[in-house]
Design an enzyme around this catalytic site. Structure first.
Site, PDB file in Angstrom:
ATOM      1  N   SER A  71       0.738  -1.082  -0.180  1.00  0.00           N
ATOM      2  CA  SER A  71      -0.210   0.041  -0.085  1.00  0.00           C
ATOM      3  C   SER A  71       0.803   1.358   0.091  1.00  0.00           C
ATOM      4  CB  SER A  71      -0.929  -0.038   1.290  1.00  0.00           C
ATOM      5  OG  SER A  71      -0.274  -0.083   2.713  1.00  0.00           O
ATOM      6  N   ASN A 127      -2.298  -1.953  13.322  1.00  0.00           N
ATOM      7  CA  ASN A 127      -3.679  -1.902  13.231  1.00  0.00           C
ATOM      8  C   ASN A 127      -4.082  -0.651  14.123  1.00  0.00           C
ATOM      9  OD1 ASN A 127      -3.701  -4.362  12.154  1.00  0.00           O
ATOM     10  ND2 ASN A 127      -4.656  -5.392  13.710  1.00  0.00           N
ATOM     11  N   HIS A 145     -40.315  22.545 -11.160  1.00  0.00           N
ATOM     12  CA  HIS A 145     -40.373  21.675 -11.976  1.00  0.00           C
ATOM     13  C   HIS A 145     -39.527  21.964 -13.333  1.00  0.00           C
ATOM     14  CE1 HIS A 145     -43.397  19.392  -9.774  1.00  0.00           C
ATOM     15  NE2 HIS A 145     -43.731  20.623  -9.524  1.00  0.00           N
ATOM     16  N   SER A 158     -14.532  25.340 -28.626  1.00  0.00           N
ATOM     17  CA  SER A 158     -14.549  23.961 -29.031  1.00  0.00           C
ATOM     18  C   SER A 158     -13.397  23.776 -30.032  1.00  0.00           C
ATOM     19  CB  SER A 158     -15.936  23.778 -29.918  1.00  0.00           C
ATOM     20  OG  SER A 158     -15.955  22.975 -30.903  1.00  0.00           O
ATOM     21  N   LYS A 211     -18.248  28.522 -30.033  1.00  0.00           N
ATOM     22  CA  LYS A 211     -18.568  27.842 -28.761  1.00  0.00           C
ATOM     23  C   LYS A 211     -17.682  28.551 -27.731  1.00  0.00           C
ATOM     24  CE  LYS A 211     -20.800  24.533 -27.602  1.00  0.00           C
ATOM     25  NZ  LYS A 211     -20.244  23.501 -27.998  1.00  0.00           N
ATOM     26  N   ASN A 241     -17.745  27.010 -23.645  1.00  0.00           N
ATOM     27  CA  ASN A 241     -18.210  25.797 -23.017  1.00  0.00           C
ATOM     28  C   ASN A 241     -18.101  26.129 -21.287  1.00  0.00           C
ATOM     29  OD1 ASN A 241     -18.913  24.791 -25.303  1.00  0.00           O
ATOM     30  ND2 ASN A 241     -16.763  23.701 -25.311  1.00  0.00           N
ATOM     31  N   GLU A 283     -19.270  21.838 -15.509  1.00  0.00           N
ATOM     32  CA  GLU A 283     -19.513  20.462 -16.135  1.00  0.00           C
ATOM     33  C   GLU A 283     -18.674  19.200 -15.232  1.00  0.00           C
ATOM     34  OE1 GLU A 283     -21.292  21.557 -20.552  1.00  0.00           O
ATOM     35  OE2 GLU A 283     -19.091  20.735 -20.459  1.00  0.00           O
ATOM     36  N   TYR A 294      -9.670  -6.051  13.180  1.00  0.00           N
ATOM     37  CA  TYR A 294      -9.107  -5.685  11.751  1.00  0.00           C
ATOM     38  C   TYR A 294      -9.066  -6.691  10.716  1.00  0.00           C
ATOM     39  CZ  TYR A 294      -5.885  -3.447   8.653  1.00  0.00           C
ATOM     40  OH  TYR A 294      -5.524  -2.791   7.570  1.00  0.00           O
ATOM     41  N   GLN A 340      -7.441  -1.813   4.087  1.00  0.00           N
ATOM     42  CA  GLN A 340      -6.453  -1.173   3.219  1.00  0.00           C
ATOM     43  C   GLN A 340      -7.267  -0.301   2.157  1.00  0.00           C
ATOM     44  OE1 GLN A 340      -2.586  -2.972   2.399  1.00  0.00           O
ATOM     45  NE2 GLN A 340      -3.123  -3.149   0.383  1.00  0.00           N
ATOM     46  N   LYS A 378      -8.245   3.844   2.122  1.00  0.00           N
ATOM     47  CA  LYS A 378      -7.573   5.109   2.092  1.00  0.00           C
ATOM     48  C   LYS A 378      -7.632   5.694   0.750  1.00  0.00           C
ATOM     49  CE  LYS A 378      -4.537   2.954   5.268  1.00  0.00           C
ATOM     50  NZ  LYS A 378      -5.449   1.886   5.322  1.00  0.00           N
TER      51      LYS A 378
END
Length: 462
Positions: free
Chosen positions: A24, A111, A157, A278, A284, A286, A291, A318, A323, A326
């Protein structure tokens, strides 16, 4: 290959592929500063409890601080053969201070060690995210202060409902962020509990002082059960839940910004500092920031799901499965931080509200229809009767291509004799908004009070 930390019960060595699979160190190196801090406190506790000498503790602490400096200077870069950050630190410490380095792990297991590290890490990250939330809120308040009397269509709505103050709309997100800030504070308190001294699962035979090390590390309490101490990840799940809500709130705002920036709405103009073009369509511009925030929300929610599923079948205490907590936690922390920063920049310098277009928008629909019904109700007409009458006039006006403001007084009085010339003032967008002066409403007086309260909130709790 270096000898592993487990005992001489093992004669053979791990298969090279399993070494890689098991390691790890590639991601838990993120915890190194917290591991060093926790280890220094543990060494001091061992000396305080008479388990090692003061001189030995001083050697250990000095060695740990040297490792800290080596890491910060890029001189300590443990590889996969070190397995995890804890073994890497212990091995380097022994190289620096000799056999006394082997005493550091007395009365401690990996642990409770990793449990301590991850709580120290998350406590720190929560503080940083709360600071970022405050910066986001400050930006919302600054923007809202400029637009108390700027009107924007309010929607239900995704249909035009009633005009509202733009500041009122922005302050709704302030309140969401305030709940996020408070929620993280509550989670911080439950994170700030020390598992150190729980051992592998059953405590230790050494006469340790858990309160001493906890106090050194700034923990506010101790786990009362050693099994729970090494296996609990509730605090991490709670954090991921709170992080998911932060991202949901940012995503909702992102969706509105994306809509507002469209040609169909044209409520905002994106500045060049926070928009992209674009590769094929030169016209364009954007809303990539919004997003991306909307898109990154899914990965944080996914981390919450991942950890919930990870924990649901684990017996005490444990298990190596833990592991896997994380990477989800680290990525969620970083994602929330960068999204808060990006959204704060977008609001402060990445968009401009098109006030003329907004004024036009609130004047071109029937979002003042409820106010006509309220007008009649204030003159004694039962609201449901008024509601039905206004529904009919809206239907007729639509057929004639008219708005309510275009009706003549004769047409109003033909609908009901209670109408008088004051109906025209009552249905102007500014009056429609100003009249909603109930607590928490969009009336300008209420919005100014809400702004003052928001500023006070930032000052008092900042």
């Amino acid at each position: 290959m270096a000898k592993k930390t487990w005992s001489d019960r093992f004669e053979g060595s791990l298969h090279p592929a399993i070494v890689l699979f098991n390691a790890s160190i590639g991601f838990d190196i993120e915890l190194i500063e917290y591991d060093l801090t926790g280890s220094a406190a543990h060494a001091k506790m061992l000396a305080h409890s008479g388990i090692i000498s003061v001189t030995e503790a001083e050697q250990l602490v000095a060695g740990l601080e040297q490792i800290r400096q080596e890491y910060r200077q890029g001189q300590f870069n443990p590889g996969v053969d070190q397995e995890d950050v804890h073994f890497a630190v212990e091995r380097r410490l022994t190289e620096l201070v000799g056999d006394v380095g082997k005493k550091l792990h007395t009365a401690r297991s990996r642990n409770d060690q990793v449990g301590t590290d991850i709580r120290l890490y998350l406590r720190d990250q929560i503080d940083q995210i709360r600071a970022s939330l405050r910066a986001f809120q400050e930006t919302l308040v600054a923007l809202a202060s400029e637009h108390v009397e700027t009107l924007i269509p309010g929607y239900t709505h995704l249909q035009r409902a009633q005009p509202i103050s733009l500041a009122h709309h922005l302050l709704a997100y302030f309140q969401m962020a305030q709940r996020d800030w408070e929620r993280l504070g509550e989670i911080r308190a439950r994170t700030n509990i020390s598992p150190l001294g729980s051992g592998a699962l059953a405590g230790t035979t050494f006469p340790i002082d858990r309160h001493f090390s906890a106090n050194l590390l700034g923990f506010e309490g101790l786990y009362a059960n050693s099994l729970d101490g090494v296996s609990d990840r509730d605090f991490a799940i709670e954090f991921l839940g709170a992080a998911s809500l932060i991202m949901v709130h940012l995503s909702r705002l992102s969706e509105e910004i994306i809509l507002w920036a469209s040609q169909e709405f044209s409520f905002i103009r994106l500045t060049d500092s926070c928009a992209t073009g674009s590769s094929i369509m030169p016209q364009k511009k954007n809303p990539d920031v919004a997003e991306l925030v909307r898109g990154k929300t899914g990965r944080v929610i996914g981390h919450l799901q991942s950890l919930l599923v990870l924990m649901k079948g684990l017996p005490l205490a444990y298990n190596k499965d833990l592991q896997e907590d994380k990477e989800a936690l680290f990525d969620a922390v970083k994602t929330v931080q960068v999204c808060l920063e990006a959204m704060t920049i977008l609001l402060s310098e990445g968009l401009v509200f098109q006030t003329e277009r907004l004024a036009q928008a609130v004047a071109e629909d029937f979002s003042n229809a409820t106010d006509v019904a309220d007008y009649l109700a204030a003159k004694g007409v039962p609201f449901r009767e008024a509601y039905n009458l206004v529904g009919k006039v809206v239907k007729t006006s639509l057929a004639q291509g008219k708005l309510l403001k275009d009706l003549t007084l004769a047409e109003w009085q033909a609908l009901h004799p209670a109408f008088d010339t004051d109906i025209y003032a009552a249905i102007t967008p500014q009056q429609v908004v100003a009249a909603r002066n109930s607590y928490g409403g969009t009336g300008f007086e209420q919005v100014r009070q809400a702004l003052a309260q928001a500023k006070l909130c930032l000052e008092v709790e900042g």
